[in-house]
Structure formats: structure tokens, C-alpha cells
Design a protein around this motif. Structure first.
Motif, PDB file in Angstrom:
ATOM      1  N   PHE A 150       0.846  -1.185   0.000  1.00  0.00           N
ATOM      2  CA  PHE A 150       0.000   0.000   0.000  1.00  0.00           C
ATOM      3  C   PHE A 150       0.886   1.241   0.000  1.00  0.00           C
ATOM      4  N   TYR A 197      -3.632  -6.629  11.753  1.00  0.00           N
ATOM      5  CA  TYR A 197      -4.983  -7.110  11.488  1.00  0.00           C
ATOM      6  C   TYR A 197      -5.562  -7.850  12.695  1.00  0.00           C
ATOM      7  N   LEU A 202      -9.626  -6.682  -0.825  1.00  0.00           N
ATOM      8  CA  LEU A 202     -10.531  -5.618  -1.260  1.00  0.00           C
ATOM      9  C   LEU A 202     -11.911  -6.119  -1.684  1.00  0.00           C
ATOM     10  N   TRP A 222     -15.729  -7.302   0.905  1.00  0.00           N
ATOM     11  CA  TRP A 222     -16.079  -6.155   1.744  1.00  0.00           C
ATOM     12  C   TRP A 222     -17.304  -6.359   2.633  1.00  0.00           C
ATOM     13  N   LEU A 276      -9.060   1.141  -4.198  1.00  0.00           N
ATOM     14  CA  LEU A 276      -8.106   1.036  -3.088  1.00  0.00           C
ATOM     15  C   LEU A 276      -8.207   2.193  -2.107  1.00  0.00           C
ATOM     16  N   TRP A 277      -8.071   3.409  -2.597  1.00  0.00           N
ATOM     17  CA  TRP A 277      -7.909   4.552  -1.713  1.00  0.00           C
ATOM     18  C   TRP A 277      -9.182   4.910  -0.967  1.00  0.00           C
ATOM     19  N   PHE A 317      -9.754   2.304   1.945  1.00  0.00           N
ATOM     20  CA  PHE A 317      -8.715   2.344   2.970  1.00  0.00           C
ATOM     21  C   PHE A 317      -8.728   3.651   3.759  1.00  0.00           C
ATOM     22  N   GLY A 333      -9.596   3.824   7.742  1.00  0.00           N
ATOM     23  CA  GLY A 333      -8.670   4.415   8.694  1.00  0.00           C
ATOM     24  C   GLY A 333      -9.318   5.520   9.510  1.00  0.00           C
TER      25      GLY A 333
END
Length: 239
Positions: A31, A66, A139, A142, A203-204, A207, A211
Motif C-alpha cells: 500500500f 490485522y 478488497l 467487503w 483502493l484509496w 482504505f 482508517g
């Protein structure tokens, strides 16, 4: 003792983020991804062969991160449990989905480790397949995370006591965070562009949203515990 234990597990959220940065960002470079879904099997195998040691050490840190995610999930569930009543259905949903999500991404790390274990000794297509499978699990699966976040949000919004465990607007935030995880599912269909595993959408978005969700609810849980809101009776007394 209960107060100290709850603070410790609340801190697992920030600790998870730090270990993830060390393992997946700095060491393994998953990442942002150093390997693109459009890379050839030979390119993928060469990357694993050239960076095998850093990848495996990075995965050690990532796996611990994790695992802490599962511990952190308990701190939020414990807080919302205080107000849910005798049959805490949504709390059980949180814990079930948290456990399922933790299990799947630990497996995802195992697949990356398998790709690194014999890189250069087996067919490049085998290494590529393990790498693909790891990103697809990370990914593409989900739903447990989305249901987990929605359950947290409903716990907040359905509390009609006048003194919700978390600010009412965070219920909407948590539900929208769950929706924000869904774009990761595009990894199943695209090998390039914003919908592939290096893309903004795939992805972004998931993530960054995840976060922010973890860090903000960690802060809220710590604030509650430090204020003495450890169980329902204390919350009622301080209201």
C-alpha cells in the motif's frame, strides 16, 4: 480493572494503523501497491524474488496489525452494548462481522507470504495467482466490514434514551463508512484504472474511509472510558 482493559483495547485502533504502515506501506509495499494488476506473471515473480525478505517481515507486522483490528472491534462493541438492552442483537452482529473480517485479511496475508515463499522456484503464473488472490480477498470481500460499520451506526441511531453512547451524527458517519468500503469490490472486474487494486475508487476510498472510521471511534471510546462511562449504571449516574 475494567476501565484499564477498555482503554487498552481502544488503543489497539491507533496501534493497528501504525503497524500497518510499518508492515504494508514501508516494508512489503502493498500500500500503495508496488505490483499492478496489469503486470505480467514474470514481473510479479521478479518483484517477489527481489524483495522476498522485506515482504515477509512486512507481512509479520501486517498480520499483527490485522489481529489488533479484531481486538479493537471489541472496544466499540462493549461501548454500544451498554445501551442495547437484554438482547444485544446489533452488538452480536458487530462481533460476528469483526471476527469474519479479521479472519479473511489474515488469510490474505498468508497468501502473500505463500507467493514470497517460493518466488523464483515455481512457475511465475503460480506466484501471480497467489498475489491476485490476496488482493481480491483484501478488497473484494467487503461485506463483513460494511455490515460491521452499519451495525455500529444503527446502535447509535436506534438509541432513543437521549444520552447516546456516541454523538448521534457518528451513527450516520459509521453507516456511510460502511458504504465507502463497497467500492473495493471492483477489484474482481478490473485490471487497470480507478477500479483496479491500484485505483482511487477500489483502493484509496475504502482504505482512507476505514482508517478514519477506526481512529475516530477509537477516540470516542477512549473519551467515554476516561469519563467513567464503562457500564450502563455509570452512564446513567453521570447523565
Amino acid at each position: 480493572m475494567n476501565r484499564t482493559a477498555q482503554l487498552l483495547i481502544a488503543w489497539c485502533g491507533p496501534a493497528m494503523v501504525i503497524l500497518f504502515v510499518i508492515g504494508s506501506v514501508w516494508l512489503a509495499r502493498y500500500f500503495p501497491p508496488a505490483i499492478h494488476p496489469s503486470d505480467s506473471a514474470e514481473q510479479v515473480a521478479r518483484y517477489y524474488q527481489d524483495h522476498s525478505t522485506a515482504i515477509r517481515w512486512g507481512l509479520v507486522f501486517s498480520t499483527v496489525a490485522y489481529a489488533l483490528m479484531g481486538v479493537w472491534g471489541v472496544c466499540v462493541a462493549v461501548q454500544t452494548r451498554r445501551k442495547e438492552g437484554v438482547f444485544p442483537v446489533l452488538t452480536y452482529v458487530q462481533l460476528t462481522c469483526m471476527a469474519a473480517g479479521t479472519a479473511q485479511i489474515v488469510v490474505n496475508c498468508g497468501l502473500w507470504a505463500t507467493a514470497a515463499f517460493r518466488a523464483g522456484e515455481v512457475s511465475p503464473e503460480i506466484t501471480q495467482a497467489f498475489n491476485d488472490a490476496a488482493y481480491i480477498i483484501l478488497l473484494g470481500t467487503w461485506p463483513p466490514f460494511t455490515i460491521w460499520a452499519i451495525a455500529v451506526g444503527l446502535n447509535v441511531l436506534l438509541d432513543k434514551s437521549g444520552h447516546p453512547v456516541f454523538p448521534r451524527w457518528t451513527g450516520y458517519f459509521s453507516i456511510w463508512a460502511g458504504v465507502g468500503f463497497i467500492p473495493g469490490g471492483t477489484v474482481w472486474f478490473f485490471k487497470s484504472g480507478p477500479f483496479g487494486w491500484t485505483g482511487v475508487v477500489c483502493l484509496w476510498v475504502p482504505f482512507v474511509v476505514f482508517g478514519a472510521w477506526v481512529l475516530y471511534f477509537s477516540y470516542l471510546a477512549m473519551r467515554n472510558v476516561r469519563s467513567g462511562f464503562v457500564h450502563e449504571q455509570q452512564l446513567a449516574a453521570g447523565s
